[in-house]
Design an enzyme around this catalytic site. Structure first.
Site, PDB file in Angstrom:
ATOM      1  N   ASP A  40       1.183  -1.078  -0.264  1.00  9.42           N
ATOM      2  CA  ASP A  40       0.124   0.037  -0.024  1.00  9.42           C
ATOM      3  C   ASP A  40       0.672   1.845  -0.238  1.00  9.42           C
ATOM      4  OD1 ASP A  40      -2.372   1.636   0.816  1.00  9.42           O
ATOM      5  OD2 ASP A  40      -3.192   0.339   0.243  1.00  9.42           O
ATOM      6  N   ASP A  41      -0.113   2.011   0.300  1.00 11.83           N
ATOM      7  CA  ASP A  41       0.783   3.807   0.153  1.00 11.83           C
ATOM      8  C   ASP A  41       2.500   3.755   0.960  1.00 11.83           C
ATOM      9  OD1 ASP A  41       1.287   6.091   0.200  1.00 11.83           O
ATOM     10  OD2 ASP A  41      -0.672   7.212   1.255  1.00 11.83           O
TER      11      ASP A  41
ATOM     12  N   ARG B 241      -5.791  16.739   3.365  1.00  4.34           N
ATOM     13  CA  ARG B 241      -4.201  15.189   3.573  1.00  4.34           C
ATOM     14  C   ARG B 241      -3.343  15.397   3.278  1.00  4.34           C
ATOM     15  NH1 ARG B 241      -3.323   8.974   2.158  1.00  4.34           N
ATOM     16  NH2 ARG B 241      -3.266   8.283   4.522  1.00  4.34           N
TER      17      ARG B 241
ATOM     18  N   LYS C  26      -4.023  -1.356  -6.573  1.00  2.96           N
ATOM     19  CA  LYS C  26      -4.958   0.309  -6.234  1.00  2.96           C
ATOM     20  C   LYS C  26      -4.884   1.203  -6.059  1.00  2.96           C
ATOM     21  CE  LYS C  26      -6.398   0.881  -1.054  1.00  2.96           C
ATOM     22  NZ  LYS C  26      -5.656   0.082   0.515  1.00  2.96           N
ATOM     23  N   TRP C  27      -6.286   2.014  -6.771  1.00  2.00           N
ATOM     24  CA  TRP C  27      -5.607   3.347  -7.751  1.00  2.00           C
ATOM     25  C   TRP C  27      -7.300   4.198  -6.569  1.00  2.00           C
ATOM     26  CZ3 TRP C  27      -5.447   4.857 -12.882  1.00  2.00           C
ATOM     27  CH2 TRP C  27      -5.707   6.807 -13.240  1.00  2.00           C
ATOM     28  N   ASP C  28      -5.879   4.849  -5.887  1.00  5.06           N
ATOM     29  CA  ASP C  28      -6.734   5.702  -4.478  1.00  5.06           C
ATOM     30  C   ASP C  28      -6.875   7.333  -5.098  1.00  5.06           C
ATOM     31  OD1 ASP C  28      -7.428   5.747  -1.731  1.00  5.06           O
ATOM     32  OD2 ASP C  28      -5.839   4.937  -1.114  1.00  5.06           O
TER      33      ASP C  28
ATOM     34  N   ASN D 281      -8.000  10.501  -2.420  1.00  3.41           N
ATOM     35  CA  ASN D 281      -7.969  10.821  -1.054  1.00  3.41           C
ATOM     36  C   ASN D 281      -8.435  11.838  -0.352  1.00  3.41           C
ATOM     37  OD1 ASN D 281      -8.006   8.468   0.007  1.00  3.41           O
ATOM     38  ND2 ASN D 281      -5.676   8.072  -0.138  1.00  3.41           N
TER      39      ASN D 281
ATOM     40  N   CYS E  87     -10.317   2.580  -4.954  1.00  3.82           N
ATOM     41  CA  CYS E  87     -10.580   3.256  -3.462  1.00  3.82           C
ATOM     42  C   CYS E  87     -10.990   4.608  -3.415  1.00  3.82           C
ATOM     43  CB  CYS E  87      -9.265   2.960  -2.771  1.00  3.82           C
ATOM     44  SG  CYS E  87      -9.297   2.821  -1.270  1.00  3.82           S
TER      45      CYS E  87
ATOM     46  N   ASP F 295     -12.728   2.291   4.471  1.00  4.55           N
ATOM     47  CA  ASP F 295     -11.754   2.221   5.515  1.00  4.55           C
ATOM     48  C   ASP F 295     -11.898   1.574   7.051  1.00  4.55           C
ATOM     49  OD1 ASP F 295     -10.004   2.794   3.428  1.00  4.55           O
ATOM     50  OD2 ASP F 295      -9.563   5.327   4.976  1.00  4.55           O
TER      51      ASP F 295
HETATM   52  C1  GLA Z   1      -6.940   5.760   1.869  1.00  2.00           C
HETATM   53  C2  GLA Z   1      -7.203   3.987   1.707  1.00  2.00           C
HETATM   54  C3  GLA Z   1      -6.367   3.011   2.669  1.00  2.00           C
HETATM   55  C4  GLA Z   1      -5.423   3.388   2.743  1.00  2.00           C
HETATM   56  C5  GLA Z   1      -4.846   5.179   2.501  1.00  2.00           C
HETATM   57  C6  GLA Z   1      -3.418   4.986   2.248  1.00  2.00           C
HETATM   58  O1  GLA Z   1      -7.112   6.070   3.068  1.00  2.00           O
HETATM   59  O2  GLA Z   1      -8.866   3.505   1.697  1.00  2.00           O
HETATM   60  O3  GLA Z   1      -7.081   2.155   1.714  1.00  2.00           O
HETATM   61  O4  GLA Z   1      -4.747   2.805   1.182  1.00  2.00           O
HETATM   62  O5  GLA Z   1      -5.280   5.752   2.192  1.00  2.00           O
HETATM   63  O6  GLA Z   1      -2.723   6.635   2.326  1.00  2.00           O
END
Ligand code: GLA
Length: 727
Positions: free
Chosen positions: A368-369, A445, A478-480, A482, A528, A550
């Protein structure tokens, strides 16, 4: 024939197996909606078009005189602004001379098998032309020359219709589309409830039901995405409708940006429902000869209750929205490191995750991130899609090789639409984020959104992603996304076109996603947006699954998953077992099994007993995959109706298998709990190994099962599997 035209009465009849829809061309050329509801054999209906003329100073068309229809009260198929229809309008065109009176009249029509795509936008599709039929009705504004085409596609066997609109400027002057919605429905009653899905980050898609009242009501997004706060879904249901009974109209917009879904009830106690791109902050300039396409709206009608409405959406999306390899192919069972490590990981830790995951039967590791730039918290590096060698020494290849060597697939996280002020990208291109000249844009963020309306910005992001994807074997992304979009403007748009920004942004995102999915068709894409902030059919057209929330606490997840299931199938709902301590691992597994299923924890911290539970869950994932992903969902006891428990059931298409899951939310000893199953074959015998009973489907559906003592304590849960047996 699912679409018929009766030239004598000038009526179109659109039939599905659960609905009929009638449109009439009035002698004035107005296009009227006569009926949408349960199937009727008749080609026309008397007395539906006029309603009554006299409202408050109601206006009428001079062609027919005062005894004709009034646009103020007639059931308009696509209500226009400014020519006597004062209800919420679907179309408003500001003409070159500045007025916005809009009046479209029938010109021509076409009926053909199959369905066309919308250039640049996601749509539902046919696998073969015989699966659906399409009607296009052209209507023209005689004064301005604007031509509007109303598209209707009828998926006869699924009870579904889709609608959308195209505007073409045939005049010699530019004009501005101020409103151009996808769907307008006039229902001759207001004895209905409106159901919508509202929420916030960590608590998406709560069920909200209220009676329709006079005036305007509904939901919208102005956030640049479909949003956590309101989903582009609405249902208008008979006040007495429940899961099993009652008339239900369901509407869903295939769109990922600003939208409205509004109902207006007028003095006549009739309802107009509209859905489409939010007209707030929107206006689109159309030069002579230019074309504008709206997103598509999906409509279902059933008189068999809210549960059947949902199942109709589920079947339709599984067959006609989800695309690519992972539509039908079994998706790998993944573990994502986010909740297990947050930003604190390196190659060694991820390989250790993979070691344990492999032992447990997990098939893919998702990083992930935090793998790029210098990112150790959420303060920096978005936009710098090159590897952080301090965390991953030797680069991505070293990590990926070790993951693959263990027989696991590998996936990774991107947030392509964003840029951190503290990033190489921002320092090199300080004007690429969305902002209004002279203003300090809002941060969310610690990040800005990139101006994806710009080709150069999209190209830069694509090149960075492609450099990784073309070099390494990446199985999943996973393409986010935020944050919300504020300060909407683009440096490259002329002032008059700044109001096109939000829609152009969505088109830019779609273009990038389309490029990704066509260049790398084998990659499993999961969308996401801070969990489920962009859970909509537009995104589902690119990614067969979306991270639902989340919030991975299984008890909090119940209303989220129940709400999401109103129109989205289990196959699309990202759901993972996390380390949340409120419940045991069984309940976490049982709730996550409702969705795509996976893990989101540090597997090294699992106890031996928990590891055994995970192995059992992995086996169940495989055993129940088809049943859950492609079966029929029945919400037997919903947490929005019962504070104490939730029960849901999946039934296979063949009716040979069923899986019932019960979760106790509070102390279920409050009363005797009899749960009646649904959707079984009454004449078949079913065996349930957990209860050790064999009985008829009729018994299970009519007499029900006593669930009072089954997993009855707080947060306990149980699954009951049923399969048919020979007599
Ligand atoms: C969002 C996603 C999480 C995770 C974080 C990473 O909040 O919903 O699942 O990937 O970003 O920063």
């Amino acid at each position: 024939m699912p679409i018929q035209f009766d030239s004598e009465s000038r009526t179109f009849k659109l039939d599905t197996d659960s609905s009929s829809y009638l449109i009439k061309i009035h002698e004035t050329g107005h296009i009227l909606n006569l009926y949408y509801g349960a199937p009727i054999p008749d080609a026309t209906i008397q007395g539906r078009e006029k309603r009554r003329v006299s409202a408050s100073f109601s206006l009428y068309d001079p062609i027919c005189g005062i005894d004709g229809i009034s646009p103020d009260t007639a059931p308009m198929e696509y209500g226009c602004n400014g020519a006597g229809d004062f209800r919420v309008s679907a179309l408003s065109v500001r003409n070159h001379n500045g007025d916005s009176t809009t009046d479209i009249r029938y010109a021509s029509h076409r009926i053909y098998p199959g369905k066309k795509k919308i250039p640049g936008m996601p749509t539902t599709y046919v696998n073969a032309d015989n699966e659906a039929d399409t009607l296009e009705i052209d209507a023209v504004d005689a004064v301005t020359g604007i031509r509007i085409t109303l598209f209707y596609t009828v998926f006869h066997d699924l009870g579904v219709m889709t609608r959308r609109v195209r505007a073409v400027n045939y005049s010699q002057y530019p004009c501005h589309l101020e409103r151009v919605l996808s769907l307008c429905m006039d229902i001759p009653s207001m004895d209905f409830d409106l159901i919508t899905l509202h929420g916030r980050h960590n608590n998406e898609r709560n069920y909200c039901r209220r009676p329709l009242v006079r005036g305007l009501q509904g939901v919208e997004s102005k956030r640049g995405s479909s949003s956590h706060n309101h989903n582009p879904f609405a249902a208008i249901v008979q006040c007495s409708a429940n899961e099993e009974y009652g008339a239900c109209y369901g509407f869903n917009l295939v769109y990922s940006g600003n939208f409205i879904a509004m109902a207006e009830c007028d003095f006549n106690a009739t309802t107009r429902f509209v859905m489409g791109i939010n007209p707030t902050d929107f206006s689109w300039k159309l030069e002579p000869g230019e074309v504008f396409d709206t997103p598509e709206a999906v409509m279902v009608y059933t008189d068999r209750g809210i549960g059947e409405m949902s199942r109709m959406f589920h079947r339709f999306y599984n067959r006609h929205l989800i695309r690519g390899r992972w539509k039908t192919e079994k998706r790998p069972l993944l573990i994502n490191n986010w909740e297990g490590t947050f930003f604190d990981f390196n190659t060694e830790k991820l390989v250790a995750f993979a070691d344990t995951a492999k032992e447990l039967g997990i098939e893919m590791l998702v990083m992930d991130d935090g793998w790029f730039g210098k990112r150790n918290d959420d303060n920096c590096s978005l936009g710098d899609w090159f590897v952080n060698e301090q965390k991953l020494p030797g680069g991505l290849g070293v990590l990926i090789d070790q993951i693959h060597a263990r027989g696991l697939k590998f996936g990774m996280w991107f947030e392509p639409e964003m840029v951190s002020p503290d990033s190489e990208l921002f320092r090199t291109h300080p004007d690429w984020h969305i902002h209004v000249k002279g203003r300090h844009p809002m941060l969310g963020r610690h990040q800005y959104v990139l101006d994806l309306t710009r080709r150069d910005v999209r190209e830069n992001i694509w090149q960075q992603m492609d450099a990784i994807l073309s070099k390494y074997e990446i199985d999943y992304i996973k393409w986010d996304f935020n944050r919300n979009i504020s300060d909407a403007a683009s440096a490259l748009l002329e002032p008059e076109r700044q109001t096109e920004f939000f829609h152009r942004y969505v088109l830019g995102t779609y273009q990038l996603m389309e490029r990704l999915t066509t260049t790398y068709p084998n990659i499993l894409l999961e969308n996401c947006s801070g969990g489920g902030g962009r859970f909509d059919p537009g995104m589902l057209s690119f990614s067969p699954q979306i991270w639902t929330s989340d919030n991975t606490d299984p008890i909090d997840r119940l209303p989220i998953q129940f709400g999401t299931s109103l129109c989205y199938p289990a196959s699309t709902m990202g759901a993972h077992v996390s380390a949340c301590s409120r419940t045991g691992i069984e309940t976490r597994g049982n709730v996550a099994l409702w969705g795509t299923f996976g893990y989101e924890l540090d597997p090294r911290k699992l106890t031996e007993a928990e590891k055994e539970a995970v192995k059992a869950q992995v086996a169940e994932y495989h055993q129940y995959y088809d049943l859950i992903h492609y079966g029929d969902l029945y919400r037997l006891v919903s947490p929005w109706e019962d504070q104490h428990l939730a029960v849901w059931e999946f039934v296979s298409e063949s009716m040979e298998e069923a899986l019932v899951t019960k979760v106790s939310i509070g102390n279920v000893w409050d009363r005797y709990r009899l749960v009646r199953m649904k959707g079984l074959d009454p004449n078949k015998k079913y065996h349930c190994p957990q209860l050790n009973i064999t009985c008829s489907g009729a018994l299970l559906m009519n007499a029900g099962i006593d669930m009072t003592e089954l997993a009855a304590w707080d947060y306990q849960s149980a699954k009951l599997y049923f399969h048919t047996v020979d007599e």
